[in-house]
Design an enzyme around this catalytic site. Sequence first.
Site, mmCIF file in Angstrom:
data_model
loop_
_atom_site.group_PDB
_atom_site.id
_atom_site.type_symbol
_atom_site.label_atom_id
_atom_site.label_comp_id
_atom_site.label_asym_id
_atom_site.label_seq_id
_atom_site.Cartn_x
_atom_site.Cartn_y
_atom_site.Cartn_z
ATOM 1 N N LYS A 82 0.849 -1.192 0.000
ATOM 2 C CA LYS A 82 0.000 0.000 0.000
ATOM 3 C C LYS A 82 0.883 1.241 0.000
ATOM 4 O O LYS A 82 1.801 1.357 0.825
ATOM 5 C CB LYS A 82 -0.861 -0.036 1.272
ATOM 6 C CG LYS A 82 -2.248 0.469 1.106
ATOM 7 C CD LYS A 82 -3.027 0.146 2.370
ATOM 8 C CE LYS A 82 -4.394 0.748 2.318
ATOM 9 N NZ LYS A 82 -5.050 0.660 3.616
HETATM 10 C C1 E4P Z 1 -8.372 1.634 3.694
HETATM 11 O O1 E4P Z 1 -7.647 0.754 3.253
HETATM 12 C C2 E4P Z 1 -8.224 2.249 5.010
HETATM 13 O O2 E4P Z 1 -7.540 1.369 5.868
HETATM 14 C C3 E4P Z 1 -9.534 2.551 5.694
HETATM 15 O O3 E4P Z 1 -10.658 2.181 4.941
HETATM 16 C C4 E4P Z 1 -9.569 3.905 6.316
HETATM 17 O O4 E4P Z 1 -10.818 4.109 6.877
HETATM 18 P P1 E4P Z 1 -11.127 5.192 8.013
HETATM 19 O O5 E4P Z 1 -11.390 6.498 7.352
HETATM 20 O O6 E4P Z 1 -12.355 4.645 8.690
HETATM 21 O O7 E4P Z 1 -9.924 5.210 8.918
#
Ligand code: E4P
Length: 213
Positions: A82
């Site tokens: 990522k």
């Molecule tokens: C995506 O891969 C992220 O880990 C995640 O969806 C972030 O979400 P949040 O805005 O609830 O922290």
Amino acid sequence: MKIFLDTANIDDIDYYKDFIDGVTTNPSILSKYDVKNHKNTILKICRLVRSHVSVEVVSDTAEDMLKEGRELAKLHNQICVKLPCTYDGLRVCKILSEEGIATNVTLCFSATQAVLAAKCGATYISPFIGRLDDVGQDGLSLIDDICEIYRQQGFETNVLAASVRNSYHVTQAIMSGVDAITMSPKILKSCLEHNLTNVGLQLFAEDWKNRKK
Ligand code: E4P
């Protein structure tokens, strides 16, 4: 369409493993579990699911991100590296993609960012719905725009709806045609359960118990 669980909680992943394809994590999520041995946690997760497990780089420079990304990819063949949707993150995405390493470009908040990630060969683009809603913008329209642009242009990058806050986000993102969606165990539970299912079940049980004998 793939469903990912947005967590590093092994018990939750094990509990929901029949409904999910893979897992997404981020540094905030991983920092909550087995911090001293997070590689071990990642490997345990890979053994529980069949598809990608996204793990985010934490380095600042392109050079360090590249090194970190390659090391993460070596850990297990299900690891998807990522990377942030920044100048450096996208340059690293291009190199890793050319090396055949799966990539997930995260923290995407605009359609133009999604186009550039696709041009760099990203396996997944992760537009954040909830965080856009939080600042008064429409996260679901971004999902719709990206799906439409990718369709029109024939980009192969998979749209992975992220930062999902409720089951309405889930339904609408799927209707837009996303390739994948990630959600917390709490949201997955809310997608699975319905009060009328519980009420109906209770009624059936009572009627069965009181049947004429
Ligand atoms: C995506 O891969 C992220 O880990 C995640 O969806 C972030 O979400 P949040 O805005 O609830 O922290």
